[in-house]
Design a protein around this motif. Structure first.
Motif, PDB file in Angstrom:
ATOM      1  N   LEU A  69      52.137 -22.577 149.944  1.00 35.70           N
ATOM      2  CA  LEU A  69      52.149 -23.305 148.686  1.00 35.70           C
ATOM      3  C   LEU A  69      53.473 -23.277 147.751  1.00 35.70           C
ATOM      4  N   LEU A  70      54.113 -22.190 147.792  1.00 33.57           N
ATOM      5  CA  LEU A  70      55.317 -21.843 146.966  1.00 33.57           C
ATOM      6  C   LEU A  70      56.265 -22.782 147.750  1.00 33.57           C
ATOM      7  N   ALA A  71      56.360 -22.689 149.033  1.00 40.43           N
ATOM      8  CA  ALA A  71      57.343 -23.490 149.838  1.00 40.43           C
ATOM      9  C   ALA A  71      57.275 -24.813 149.554  1.00 40.43           C
ATOM     10  N   ASP A  72      55.946 -25.317 149.719  1.00 42.40           N
ATOM     11  CA  ASP A  72      55.773 -26.766 149.481  1.00 42.40           C
ATOM     12  C   ASP A  72      56.077 -27.372 148.084  1.00 42.40           C
ATOM     13  N   ARG A  73      56.096 -26.331 147.086  1.00 38.86           N
ATOM     14  CA  ARG A  73      56.611 -26.661 145.563  1.00 38.86           C
ATOM     15  C   ARG A  73      58.033 -26.805 145.628  1.00 38.86           C
ATOM     16  N   ILE A  74      58.571 -25.913 145.933  1.00 37.82           N
ATOM     17  CA  ILE A  74      59.827 -25.541 145.415  1.00 37.82           C
ATOM     18  C   ILE A  74      61.034 -25.480 146.743  1.00 37.82           C
ATOM     19  N   GLY A  75      60.431 -25.671 147.786  1.00 41.08           N
ATOM     20  CA  GLY A  75      61.267 -25.948 148.998  1.00 41.08           C
ATOM     21  C   GLY A  75      61.623 -24.635 149.645  1.00 41.08           C
ATOM     22  N   ALA A  76      61.807 -24.861 150.885  1.00 47.30           N
ATOM     23  CA  ALA A  76      62.116 -23.815 151.793  1.00 47.30           C
ATOM     24  C   ALA A  76      63.260 -22.928 151.479  1.00 47.30           C
ATOM     25  N   ARG A  77      64.162 -23.455 151.165  1.00 44.53           N
ATOM     26  CA  ARG A  77      65.729 -22.767 150.943  1.00 44.53           C
ATOM     27  C   ARG A  77      65.399 -21.947 149.778  1.00 44.53           C
ATOM     28  N   ARG A  78      64.807 -22.313 148.722  1.00 46.39           N
ATOM     29  CA  ARG A  78      64.584 -21.347 147.428  1.00 46.39           C
ATOM     30  C   ARG A  78      63.746 -20.130 147.591  1.00 46.39           C
ATOM     31  N   VAL A  79      62.593 -20.496 148.647  1.00 48.19           N
ATOM     32  CA  VAL A  79      61.551 -19.213 148.800  1.00 48.19           C
ATOM     33  C   VAL A  79      62.512 -18.510 149.933  1.00 48.19           C
ATOM     34  N   LEU A  80      63.122 -18.778 150.706  1.00 50.30           N
ATOM     35  CA  LEU A  80      64.128 -17.756 151.594  1.00 50.30           C
ATOM     36  C   LEU A  80      65.187 -17.066 150.749  1.00 50.30           C
ATOM     37  N   VAL A  81      65.787 -17.457 149.888  1.00 52.38           N
ATOM     38  CA  VAL A  81      66.639 -16.707 148.758  1.00 52.38           C
ATOM     39  C   VAL A  81      65.990 -15.604 148.266  1.00 52.38           C
ATOM     40  N   VAL A  82      64.616 -16.097 147.451  1.00 52.51           N
ATOM     41  CA  VAL A  82      63.893 -14.933 147.002  1.00 52.51           C
ATOM     42  C   VAL A  82      63.490 -13.921 148.054  1.00 52.51           C
ATOM     43  N   ILE A  83      62.812 -14.334 148.991  1.00 55.76           N
ATOM     44  CA  ILE A  83      61.963 -13.439 149.945  1.00 55.76           C
ATOM     45  C   ILE A  83      63.059 -12.294 150.424  1.00 55.76           C
ATOM     46  N   THR A  84      64.412 -12.937 151.043  1.00 53.77           N
ATOM     47  CA  THR A  84      65.409 -12.012 151.733  1.00 53.77           C
ATOM     48  C   THR A  84      65.702 -10.778 150.689  1.00 53.77           C
ATOM     49  N   TRP A  85      66.030 -11.216 149.308  1.00 55.15           N
ATOM     50  CA  TRP A  85      66.242 -10.138 148.379  1.00 55.15           C
ATOM     51  C   TRP A  85      65.150  -9.306 148.447  1.00 55.15           C
ATOM     52  N   TRP A  86      63.925  -9.816 148.313  1.00 53.23           N
ATOM     53  CA  TRP A  86      62.789  -8.913 148.360  1.00 53.23           C
ATOM     54  C   TRP A  86      62.667  -7.853 149.522  1.00 53.23           C
ATOM     55  N   TRP A  87      63.186  -8.107 150.632  1.00 57.25           N
ATOM     56  CA  TRP A  87      62.873  -7.466 151.598  1.00 57.25           C
ATOM     57  C   TRP A  87      63.778  -6.219 151.597  1.00 57.25           C
ATOM     58  N   VAL A  88      65.203  -6.649 151.093  1.00 51.84           N
ATOM     59  CA  VAL A  88      66.064  -5.669 150.782  1.00 51.84           C
ATOM     60  C   VAL A  88      65.644  -4.499 149.674  1.00 51.84           C
ATOM     61  N   LEU A  89      65.241  -5.106 148.687  1.00 52.60           N
ATOM     62  CA  LEU A  89      64.699  -4.094 147.602  1.00 52.60           C
ATOM     63  C   LEU A  89      63.481  -3.176 147.925  1.00 52.60           C
ATOM     64  N   ALA A  90      62.428  -3.926 148.761  1.00 50.84           N
ATOM     65  CA  ALA A  90      61.504  -3.272 149.387  1.00 50.84           C
ATOM     66  C   ALA A  90      61.814  -2.125 150.003  1.00 50.84           C
ATOM     67  N   THR A  91      62.605  -2.435 150.991  1.00 48.03           N
ATOM     68  CA  THR A  91      63.293  -1.392 152.002  1.00 48.03           C
ATOM     69  C   THR A  91      63.713  -0.351 151.345  1.00 48.03           C
ATOM     70  N   VAL A  92      64.726  -0.435 150.196  1.00 44.94           N
ATOM     71  CA  VAL A  92      65.420   0.541 149.304  1.00 44.94           C
ATOM     72  C   VAL A  92      64.442   1.248 148.675  1.00 44.94           C
ATOM     73  N   LEU A  93      63.162   0.600 148.239  1.00 40.64           N
ATOM     74  CA  LEU A  93      61.876   1.463 147.631  1.00 40.64           C
ATOM     75  C   LEU A  93      61.447   2.526 148.569  1.00 40.64           C
ATOM     76  N   GLN A  94      61.294   2.059 149.728  1.00 42.39           N
ATOM     77  CA  GLN A  94      60.660   2.922 150.544  1.00 42.39           C
ATOM     78  C   GLN A  94      61.369   4.091 150.864  1.00 42.39           C
ATOM     79  N   ALA A  95      62.910   3.966 151.252  1.00 40.97           N
ATOM     80  CA  ALA A  95      63.683   4.948 151.545  1.00 40.97           C
ATOM     81  C   ALA A  95      63.690   5.908 150.445  1.00 40.97           C
ATOM     82  N   ALA A  96      63.642   5.426 148.796  1.00 42.36           N
ATOM     83  CA  ALA A  96      63.749   6.276 147.894  1.00 42.36           C
ATOM     84  C   ALA A  96      62.459   7.086 147.689  1.00 42.36           C
ATOM     85  N   ILE A  97      61.312   6.806 148.540  1.00 38.81           N
ATOM     86  CA  ILE A  97      60.409   7.889 148.049  1.00 38.81           C
ATOM     87  C   ILE A  97      60.497   9.264 148.558  1.00 38.81           C
ATOM     88  N   GLY A  98      60.313  10.101 147.567  1.00 39.80           N
ATOM     89  CA  GLY A  98      60.469  11.591 147.912  1.00 39.80           C
ATOM     90  C   GLY A  98      61.777  12.073 147.655  1.00 39.80           C
TER      91      GLY A  98
END
Length: 414
Positions: A69-98
């Motif tokens: 629904l978000l992609a339909d509303r704001i377009g694929a490119r904007r969603v991909l900008v957000v989620i690619t950064w999300w993947w990076v930050l979520a991966t850093v979060l996992q590596a930081a545990i412990g």
């Protein structure tokens, strides 16, 4: 003055969608490889690690429709900008545990890992619905099967690349470094999507405005319902090979660990060819005498039913190597239908392709949640051969449902 943007042709941007999805897949499966050393450090059992893996699938399944629904509303490119950064930050979060950055007691480590994987699942969920929205707007309908096939081929590419690349870093620098290394491609594509300009919209999604409030009529159709049901059965079968193929080869067919590892990678190598090939073939048939309905339908039916036959052959044969070959080919066939599925979702939903893809992919992942847990229970009760025969039957049923699926647009009256 605004920074200049690079405008890509349609097929270049399809390649970019596929490469981005591959980068996301590396972030999705990195913990499956790094988990060997992570479990040792935090003294986690296989059951506890399974809960961490399930946390990802839960976030991924729950956020398919919202992501679409978000992609339909704001377009694929904007969603991909957000989620690619999300993947990076979520991966850093996992590596930081412990570590000193995110210390956790032994009891809290499991919870922290599960939360981090759930967050990754939420961020990964819009990947393919957003790609479907992009394909619907940027690619002409006659080429959407091959376009979606190329994008979904990221599953095979990511699955084939992740074990050697991540394990190479992990052995030398540890599991945290391997997680961070797996996020470098995602970081690259996060920067690329900031400067890419979308092609001119010419696909089905360009026929009407993207943000239309009455999307429910476009989604509440028999076609999408049957498509989702068939894709759920495809997901049930496919996820058996994702989670259990290696262990089946080692524990049931009695291959040693090294041979089992090589043989379990064969389906994903084959799928790198079979997924885009299914999309190309369905486009070619749809443009020919068969037309768009049977052009999509035939590839999906043959792929699913053929996979069922091969699964049963693999389950019955006494030759371990022949069984591995049959099951690897079955996996390649069950994945070859991705192009027809996603191209049909785009055709029946048009400007609401993101939401339709989200609905359909939710069904697939519900099947994916059920089969890894149910299959070993069935195997213990009725034997692995019969458990695989059941999966084969479900694949055939998924193919038969295509008799009632028509890849024709229903969104224009929505």
């Amino acid at each position: 003055m605004a920074a200049p943007r690079l405008t890509l042709s349609r097929w270049w941007i399809v390649g970019l969608l596929s490469a981005t999805a591959t980068a996301g897949y590396l972030c999705r499966v990195n913990l499956s490889v790094a988990g060997a050393l992570l479990m040792e450090e935090f003294h986690l059992s296989q059951v506890e690690m399974g809960r961490v893996f399930s946390a990802f699938l839960l976030g991924y399944a729950l956020c398919q429709l919202p992501g679409g629904l978000l992609a339909d509303r704001i377009g694929a490119r904007r969603v991909l900008v957000v989620i690619t950064w999300w993947w990076v930050l979520a991966t850093v979060l996992q590596a930081a545990i412990g570590t000193s950055l995110l210390p956790a007691s032994a009891a809290a480590t499991l919870v922290a890992l599960a939360v981090a994987r759930f967050v990754m699942g939420v961020g990964a969920a819009p990947t393919y619905p957003a790609a479907a929205q992009g394909v619907s707007r940027w690619v002409p309908p006659a080429a959407q099967g091959r376009a979606t096939g190329l994008v979904i081929a990221s599953v095979g590419i990511g699955s084939a690349l992740a074990p050697p690349l991540i394990s190479l870093v992990m052995v030398r620098w540890g599991w945290r470094a391997s997680l961070l290394a797996s996020a470098i491609p995602a970081l690259f594509f996060a920067l690329v999507w900031l400067v890419v300009r979308e092609p001119v919209s010419t696909g089905a999604g360009a026929a009407v405005p993207v943000a239309r409030p009455r999307f429910t009529r476009a989604l509440a159709t028999r076609n999408l319902t049957l498509l989702t049901l068939s894709y759920s059965l495809q997901g049930y079968v496919g996820y058996i090979f994702v989670f259990w193929f290696y262990l089946y080869l080692v524990q049931v067919r009695h291959f040693d660990l090294l041979k089992g590892a090589w043989l379990s990678s064969l389906p994903w190598v084959l799928s790198i060819v079979s997924i885009p090939a299914g999309g190309f073939l369905s486009d070619w048939l749809a443009r020919g005498a068969l037309g768009p309905v049977w052009g999509r339908r035939l590839v999906a039916m043959v792929g699913l039913a053929g996979s069922g036959v091969l699964i049963s052959l693999g389950a019955r044969t006494g030759n371990a190597y022949l069984a591995a070959a049959y099951l690897a080919l079955a996996t390649a066939l069950v994945l070859s239908v991705e192009g027809p599925f996603w191209a049909t979702a785009v055709a029946v939903a048009g400007p609401h392709s993101g939401a339709a893809g989200g609905v359909m992919n939710t069904g697939c992942n519900i099947g994916g949640l059920i089969s890894p847990a149910l299959t070993p229970v069935l195997a213990a009760a009725i034997g692995w051969e019969n458990a695989l025969h059941l999966a084969a039957a479900l694949a055939v049923v998924g193919g038969l449902l295509w008799f009632w699926i028509s890849p024709r647009p229903h969104y224009l009256s929505a």
